[in-house]
Design an enzyme around this catalytic site. Structure first.
Site, PDB file in Angstrom:
ATOM      1  N   ASP A  82      58.787 -26.083  27.507  1.00 46.57           N
ATOM      2  CA  ASP A  82      59.482 -26.951  28.452  1.00 46.57           C
ATOM      3  C   ASP A  82      60.429 -27.881  27.695  1.00 46.57           C
ATOM      4  OD1 ASP A  82      60.042 -28.037  30.983  1.00 46.57           O
ATOM      5  OD2 ASP A  82      58.504 -29.587  30.759  1.00 46.57           O
ATOM      6  N   ASP A 104      67.177 -26.861  27.550  1.00 43.21           N
ATOM      7  CA  ASP A 104      67.738 -27.959  28.322  1.00 43.21           C
ATOM      8  C   ASP A 104      69.035 -28.446  27.687  1.00 43.21           C
ATOM      9  OD1 ASP A 104      68.386 -30.200  29.748  1.00 43.21           O
ATOM     10  OD2 ASP A 104      66.499 -31.262  29.410  1.00 43.21           O
TER      11      ASP A 104
END
Length: 276
Positions: A82, A104
């Site tokens: 993540d 990200d």
């Protein structure tokens, strides 16, 4: 069942009208409770190693822990990175046995985000695993503000990167402790109208439960990340366990008392993502 890629659990969710929980882990105690809860509910689960988790435990260790739990599980379990912020983060997760990489680049200009996410997606594809990208920055409670996802940019991002899942910014906020907010449904509908990629909500703890359930069944949102809500449940259980007997010092015995409360809290989260 056991170890699965992100695509392997999200595509059935997209087709059949439900969502899968991406559960943010901080250690062995929560990740094994999450898998037990998923087995009890008969649903897939995504174990997520975010930045704070990786700061505490190295990725190669986390990969072994995730895979150990997955290989013994009766339901599909995804080992997911993540908020990987660099190619090096993603490469290390891949080498550590993860089955899904989330890159990200949401703070970066669109063209740079597309190029870098596409490179991670290609890395994942060659390894036979999945990739999640983020378009539109998701902010933090009492911190950075969000930048909502533009539907046209989302369509371009999904098409040009080849990602398996797309995290979007539609009123969601990381680290929100209450559920008084709500997602921008009109923006969600506009985004899902221009792409077939499964959508992801980060900061799912702050989304009202009724809206989570509705969107899981009626939209292209196939993954809700849940962290703060279950961290709070664990913290409460740990506090109770410590305060029950001030003379007790064996942390293994103390932590055992957090297990069932966390399993129960996780089951409550998971049941709301099931289909109709």
């Amino acid at each position: 069942m056991s170890l699965a890629t992100l695509s392997e659990v999200l595509q059935p969710a997209l087709k059949n009208g439900y969502a899968v929980a991406g559960l943010v882990t901080l250690g062995w105690e929560d990740m094994r409770a999450y898998v037990e809860a998923a087995e009890a509910e008969g649903v897939s689960v995504i174990l997520q190693a975010g930045p704070s988790c990786r700061e505490h435990t190295p990725l190669p260790i986390l990969g072994k822990m995730f895979r150990h739990l997955a290989e013994a599980a009766s339901v599909p379990v995804v080992a997911h990175l993540d908020h990987g912020y660099s190619f090096e983060d993603c490469r290390e997760a891949l080498d550590s046995g993860f089955t899904s990489l989330m890159y990200d680049g949401s703070r970066k200009p669109l063209s740079q985000n597309i190029d870098e996410t596409a490179a991670i997606a290609e890395l994942a594809r060659k390894a036979g695993i999945s990739c999640e990208g983020e378009i539109g920055f998701v902010g933090y409670a009492n911190g950075e503000n969000s930048a909502g996802t533009d539907p046209e940019e989302a369509a371009m991002f999904a098409n040009d990167t080849g990602i398996d899942a797309m995290a979007i910014s539609v009123g969601n906020v990381h680290l929100q402790q209450d559920k008084e907010g709500g997602l921008d449904v009109d923006r969600i509908r506009a985004i899902e109208a221009v792409t077939e990629v499964p959508l992801v909500i980060h900061g799912g703890s702050g989304v009202p439960v009724a809206q989570r359930k509705n969107l899981a069944q009626t939209s292209s949102i196939c993954k809700f990340n849940i962290g703060t809500e279950l961290r709070m449940a664990f913290g409460s259980a740990l506090r109770d366990a410590v305060n029950t007997d001030p003379d007790r010092f064996d942390r293994v015995q103390i932590l055992k008392d957090t297990h069932q409360p966390l399993v129960a809290a996780t089951r409550q989260v998971l049941t709301n993502f099931k289909g109709a």
